[in-house]
Design an enzyme around this catalytic site. Structure first.
Site, short mmCIF file in Angstrom:
data_model
loop_
_atom_site.label_atom_id
_atom_site.label_comp_id
_atom_site.label_asym_id
_atom_site.label_seq_id
_atom_site.Cartn_x
_atom_site.Cartn_y
_atom_site.Cartn_z
CD GLN A 138 -1.10 -0.15 3.79
OE1 GLN A 138 -1.52 -1.18 4.15
NE2 GLN A 138 -1.30 1.02 4.42
CB CYS A 144 -4.86 -1.27 5.49
SG CYS A 144 -5.73 -0.19 6.64
CG ASP A 190 -18.72 -4.32 6.17
OD1 ASP A 190 -17.90 -5.33 5.81
OD2 ASP A 190 -19.47 -4.43 7.49
CD GLU A 205 -3.80 -3.57 -8.26
OE1 GLU A 205 -3.22 -2.44 -8.36
OE2 GLU A 205 -4.12 -4.46 -7.68
CG ASP A 234 -21.21 -6.82 8.67
OD1 ASP A 234 -21.94 -5.95 8.84
OD2 ASP A 234 -20.10 -6.70 7.95
CG HIS A 261 0.89 -3.08 20.43
ND1 HIS A 261 0.90 -2.54 21.53
CD2 HIS A 261 -0.34 -3.60 20.19
CE1 HIS A 261 -0.47 -2.45 22.07
NE2 HIS A 261 -1.10 -3.15 21.22
CG HIS A 284 -3.37 -2.72 9.42
ND1 HIS A 284 -3.42 -1.93 8.26
CD2 HIS A 284 -2.64 -3.56 9.24
CE1 HIS A 284 -2.19 -2.37 7.60
NE2 HIS A 284 -2.06 -3.65 8.06
CG ASN A 309 0.17 -6.12 6.66
OD1 ASN A 309 -0.64 -5.60 6.17
ND2 ASN A 309 1.07 -6.06 7.59
#
Length: 342
Positions: A138, A144, A190, A205, A234, A261, A284, A309
């Site tokens: 990203q 994200c 969502d 893409e 959901d 963290h 995130h 990720n």
């Protein structure tokens, strides 16, 4: 035990006392800068070097503790090495917790649709089944949420058609503001799924490449649309078993986690469990592509989620993190989980 404590105390003191560059680290610093294409103004390099050295020593201390059996994962210096924790959070976290969805069942379909009598298998890895595109990056944009959303859409498109197509995050960044997303300033998966439904499609893409900025107008082209969505599901908030059933039944699932963290910033390998990372407000967006466990039987602390990720392959375990599973919704991984209907 006393010797171990003495060593840890010395290392911790070193972490806190770094104020001038250590000449023994000159070569390592230059290699790191070259590896990550870092250049600085002369007035900035000194304090960036200081941040980098402090981070390096914290990583070394953690890995020493890991070798003593105090952790289940290792850290490594990476592309975020010259960033303070505050800078890191501001740059990469883009899940808009302040806009979090309401778990009211108001969407087209709510909850996991598989019968309760069907138990999921012990392990699942949708990468092995062709559902998952390569790890993406990203960059400096807080997008994200868009990468998490495209990952889930890519998996559901493959499930329906048997064809894996990389979908456009930039299309979502540029065009889903009417649904409530804010480009590089954050958004919700969502709301991305809702955009695809309203828009009757999402470009590939290839046809709408990623730029990592949000300053250009929307230029979605219906002729380049590669998937569609009829809504989204959901998963009940905080329910890891429901998340497990969804992943097993349908494929990769979008989730949001707390990534505040330093241990997450420099994660390298192993099962990530940080007692400080609780189920507080996620910040995130990532993608759960499977789950598993180490060893035979159900060993406490050995179960994990396989999480994709969007920080490139140089971060973590080739772009992935293996996050502790069934540990009280660690880092909030089941707090805001959902998947699209394709």
């Amino acid at each position: 035990m006393m010797l171990k404590l003495a060593v840890l105390t010395l290392l911790f003191s070193a972490v806190l006392s770094v104020s001038t560059p250590d000449p023994q680290l000159d070569e390592h610093w230059n290699l790191w800068k070259n590896s990550h294409s870092r250049t600085y103004h002369e007035k900035d390099e000194g304090w960036r070097r200081t941040v980098w050295e402090k981070n390096l020593r914290k990583i070394e201390l953690h890995n020493l503790e890991n070798s003593m059996g105090n952790h289940t994962y290792r850290l490594e210096m990476n592309l975020f090495g010259d960033m303070s924790p505050k800078e890191f959070r501001q740059m990469v976290n883009g899940f808009s917790g302040s806009q979090q969805r309401k778990f009211t069942g108001s969407h087209e379909q709510q909850g996991v649709t598989e019968p309760d009598s069907i138990e999921p298998p012990r392990s699942v890895d949708w990468r092995e089944k062709g559902y998952v595109t390569p790890v993406k990056d990203q960059g400096d944009c807080g997008s994200c949420w868009a990468f998490s959303a495209t990952g889930a859409l890519e998996g559901q498109h493959f499930r329906k058609t048997g064809t894996l197509v990389s979908l456009s995050e930039q299309n979502l960044v540029d065009c889903s503001r009417p649904e409530g997303n804010e480009g590089c300033e954050g958004g919700l998966m969502d709301q991305a799924f809702q955009y695809v439904k309203h828009n009757h499609g999402l470009d590939s893409e290839e046809s709408y490449p990623y730029l990592g900025t949000d300053e250009q107008p929307c230029h979605y082209a219906p002729k380049s649309s590669s998937t569609n969505s009829t809504g989204f599901v959901d998963i009940p908030s905080g329910n890891e078993h429901a998340l497990m059933k969804a992943v097993a039944a349908v494929g990769p699932v979008s989730v949001a986690i707390n990534a505040d963290h330093e241990s997450f910033q420099f994660y390298k390998s192993g099962i990530y469990y940080d007692g400080k990372c609780r189920d507080e407000e996620p910040n995130h967006g990532v993608l759960v592509v499977g789950y598993g466990q180490k060893g035979e039987g159900h060993h406490h602390g050995k179960s994990y989620w396989i999480v994709k990720n969007s920080w490139g392959e140089k971060w973590g375990d080739e772009g992935y993190i293996y996050m502790a599973k069934d540990r009280n919704n660690h880092c909030g991984i089941a707090t805001a989980a959902s998947y699209p209907l394709v």
